[in-house]
Design a protein around this motif. Structure first.
Motif, mmCIF file in Angstrom:
data_model
loop_
_atom_site.group_PDB
_atom_site.id
_atom_site.type_symbol
_atom_site.label_atom_id
_atom_site.label_comp_id
_atom_site.label_asym_id
_atom_site.label_seq_id
_atom_site.Cartn_x
_atom_site.Cartn_y
_atom_site.Cartn_z
ATOM 1 N N LYS A 69 -28.185 -32.829 -40.534
ATOM 2 C CA LYS A 69 -27.173 -32.759 -39.560
ATOM 3 C C LYS A 69 -26.589 -33.805 -39.337
ATOM 4 O O LYS A 69 -25.369 -34.047 -39.304
ATOM 5 C CB LYS A 69 -27.687 -32.299 -38.284
ATOM 6 C CG LYS A 69 -26.764 -32.159 -37.035
ATOM 7 C CD LYS A 69 -27.358 -31.713 -35.828
ATOM 8 C CE LYS A 69 -26.128 -31.888 -34.661
ATOM 9 N NZ LYS A 69 -25.817 -30.451 -34.478
ATOM 10 N N SER A 70 -27.283 -35.217 -39.473
ATOM 11 C CA SER A 70 -26.467 -36.423 -39.425
ATOM 12 C C SER A 70 -25.562 -36.973 -40.732
ATOM 13 O O SER A 70 -24.600 -37.398 -40.471
ATOM 14 C CB SER A 70 -27.617 -37.717 -39.312
ATOM 15 O OG SER A 70 -28.219 -37.703 -40.284
ATOM 16 N N SER A 71 -26.198 -36.264 -41.905
ATOM 17 C CA SER A 71 -25.331 -36.446 -42.982
ATOM 18 C C SER A 71 -23.943 -35.589 -42.918
ATOM 19 O O SER A 71 -22.743 -36.085 -43.384
ATOM 20 C CB SER A 71 -26.095 -36.152 -44.298
ATOM 21 O OG SER A 71 -26.236 -34.887 -44.518
ATOM 22 N N SER A 72 -24.025 -34.385 -42.413
ATOM 23 C CA SER A 72 -22.834 -33.595 -41.929
ATOM 24 C C SER A 72 -21.874 -34.364 -41.017
ATOM 25 O O SER A 72 -20.800 -34.163 -41.153
ATOM 26 C CB SER A 72 -23.355 -32.221 -41.425
ATOM 27 O OG SER A 72 -22.159 -31.358 -41.212
ATOM 28 N N MET A 73 -22.617 -34.905 -40.201
ATOM 29 C CA MET A 73 -21.636 -35.615 -39.168
ATOM 30 C C MET A 73 -20.949 -36.669 -39.721
ATOM 31 O O MET A 73 -19.816 -36.779 -39.393
ATOM 32 C CB MET A 73 -22.588 -35.907 -38.073
ATOM 33 C CG MET A 73 -23.049 -34.773 -37.072
ATOM 34 S SD MET A 73 -24.157 -35.360 -35.812
ATOM 35 C CE MET A 73 -23.054 -36.457 -34.766
ATOM 36 N N ILE A 74 -21.506 -37.582 -40.741
ATOM 37 C CA ILE A 74 -20.987 -38.474 -41.222
ATOM 38 C C ILE A 74 -19.916 -37.876 -42.233
ATOM 39 O O ILE A 74 -18.742 -38.639 -42.460
ATOM 40 C CB ILE A 74 -21.939 -39.513 -42.108
ATOM 41 C CG1 ILE A 74 -23.032 -40.045 -40.883
ATOM 42 C CG2 ILE A 74 -21.364 -40.561 -42.977
ATOM 43 C CD1 ILE A 74 -24.106 -40.829 -41.622
ATOM 44 N N ARG A 75 -20.208 -36.980 -42.933
ATOM 45 C CA ARG A 75 -19.053 -36.468 -43.815
ATOM 46 C C ARG A 75 -17.696 -36.022 -42.839
ATOM 47 O O ARG A 75 -16.662 -36.155 -43.568
ATOM 48 C CB ARG A 75 -19.571 -35.254 -44.501
ATOM 49 C CG ARG A 75 -20.094 -35.721 -45.994
ATOM 50 C CD ARG A 75 -20.516 -34.432 -46.814
ATOM 51 N NE ARG A 75 -21.841 -34.461 -46.785
ATOM 52 C CZ ARG A 75 -22.519 -33.187 -46.142
ATOM 53 N NH1 ARG A 75 -22.182 -32.352 -45.971
ATOM 54 N NH2 ARG A 75 -23.927 -33.412 -46.219
ATOM 55 N N ASP A 76 -18.172 -35.440 -41.913
ATOM 56 C CA ASP A 76 -17.128 -35.021 -40.902
ATOM 57 C C ASP A 76 -16.064 -36.303 -40.518
ATOM 58 O O ASP A 76 -14.892 -36.243 -40.566
ATOM 59 C CB ASP A 76 -17.488 -34.264 -39.771
ATOM 60 C CG ASP A 76 -17.846 -32.928 -39.939
ATOM 61 O OD1 ASP A 76 -17.641 -32.355 -41.188
ATOM 62 O OD2 ASP A 76 -18.599 -32.566 -39.372
ATOM 63 N N ILE A 77 -16.854 -37.355 -40.337
ATOM 64 C CA ILE A 77 -16.068 -38.602 -39.716
ATOM 65 C C ILE A 77 -15.393 -39.208 -41.071
ATOM 66 O O ILE A 77 -14.219 -39.566 -40.630
ATOM 67 C CB ILE A 77 -17.088 -39.460 -39.119
ATOM 68 C CG1 ILE A 77 -17.582 -39.101 -37.878
ATOM 69 C CG2 ILE A 77 -16.212 -41.089 -38.857
ATOM 70 C CD1 ILE A 77 -18.791 -39.991 -37.349
ATOM 71 N N VAL A 78 -15.959 -39.205 -42.073
ATOM 72 C CA VAL A 78 -15.287 -39.850 -43.132
ATOM 73 C C VAL A 78 -14.027 -39.037 -43.686
ATOM 74 O O VAL A 78 -12.984 -39.619 -44.211
ATOM 75 C CB VAL A 78 -16.235 -39.934 -44.622
ATOM 76 C CG1 VAL A 78 -15.452 -40.342 -45.994
ATOM 77 C CG2 VAL A 78 -17.247 -40.895 -44.235
ATOM 78 N N THR A 79 -14.182 -37.724 -43.557
ATOM 79 C CA THR A 79 -12.958 -36.687 -43.908
ATOM 80 C C THR A 79 -11.943 -37.205 -42.827
ATOM 81 O O THR A 79 -10.792 -37.262 -43.308
ATOM 82 C CB THR A 79 -13.478 -35.336 -43.918
ATOM 83 O OG1 THR A 79 -14.496 -35.285 -44.621
ATOM 84 C CG2 THR A 79 -12.317 -34.541 -44.075
ATOM 85 N N ARG A 80 -12.476 -36.981 -41.753
ATOM 86 C CA ARG A 80 -11.040 -37.392 -40.793
ATOM 87 C C ARG A 80 -10.541 -38.815 -40.981
ATOM 88 O O ARG A 80 -9.203 -39.071 -40.779
ATOM 89 C CB ARG A 80 -11.828 -37.431 -39.179
ATOM 90 C CG ARG A 80 -11.610 -36.140 -38.620
ATOM 91 C CD ARG A 80 -12.275 -35.905 -37.212
ATOM 92 N NE ARG A 80 -13.485 -36.467 -37.293
ATOM 93 C CZ ARG A 80 -14.379 -36.842 -36.244
ATOM 94 N NH1 ARG A 80 -13.865 -36.646 -35.326
ATOM 95 N NH2 ARG A 80 -15.691 -37.141 -36.501
#
Length: 87
Positions: free
Chosen positions: A5-16
């Motif tokens: 879940k934390s890696s998914s959140m990080i990916r979302d932040i990087v994408t934004r």
């Protein structure tokens, strides 16, 4: 929180963070606000940026009016008077 879940959140932040706003004024504002701390921003700061962004959001075609960029070439070589030394 799970690692997945934390890696998914990080990916979302990087994408934004990687997405560039289409409005060039909005992109400029992001860069300027990284350099100018909130304490140095004067009254009307936000309104100023919103108005500039709105010009481009409204679809105004920005181009140089004909004749304004037809300067003689020698004009580029002349030195301009310094406001500090000019009367």
């Amino acid at each position: 929180m799970s690692a997945d879940k934390s890696s998914s959140m990080i990916r979302d932040i990087v994408t934004r963070m990687e997405q560039r706003p289409a409005n060039p004024v909005r992109r400029a504002r992001i860069l300027v606000e990284q350099e100018v701390p909130p304490a140095r921003r004067g009254p009307g700061w936000d309104r100023h940026w919103r108005e500039l962004e709105a010009y481009l959001d409204d679809g105004i075609d920005w181009h140089m009016p004909q004749g304004l960029d037809d300067r003689p070439e020698e004009a580029d070589d002349k030195k301009r008077a310094s406001p500090k030394t000019s009367p």
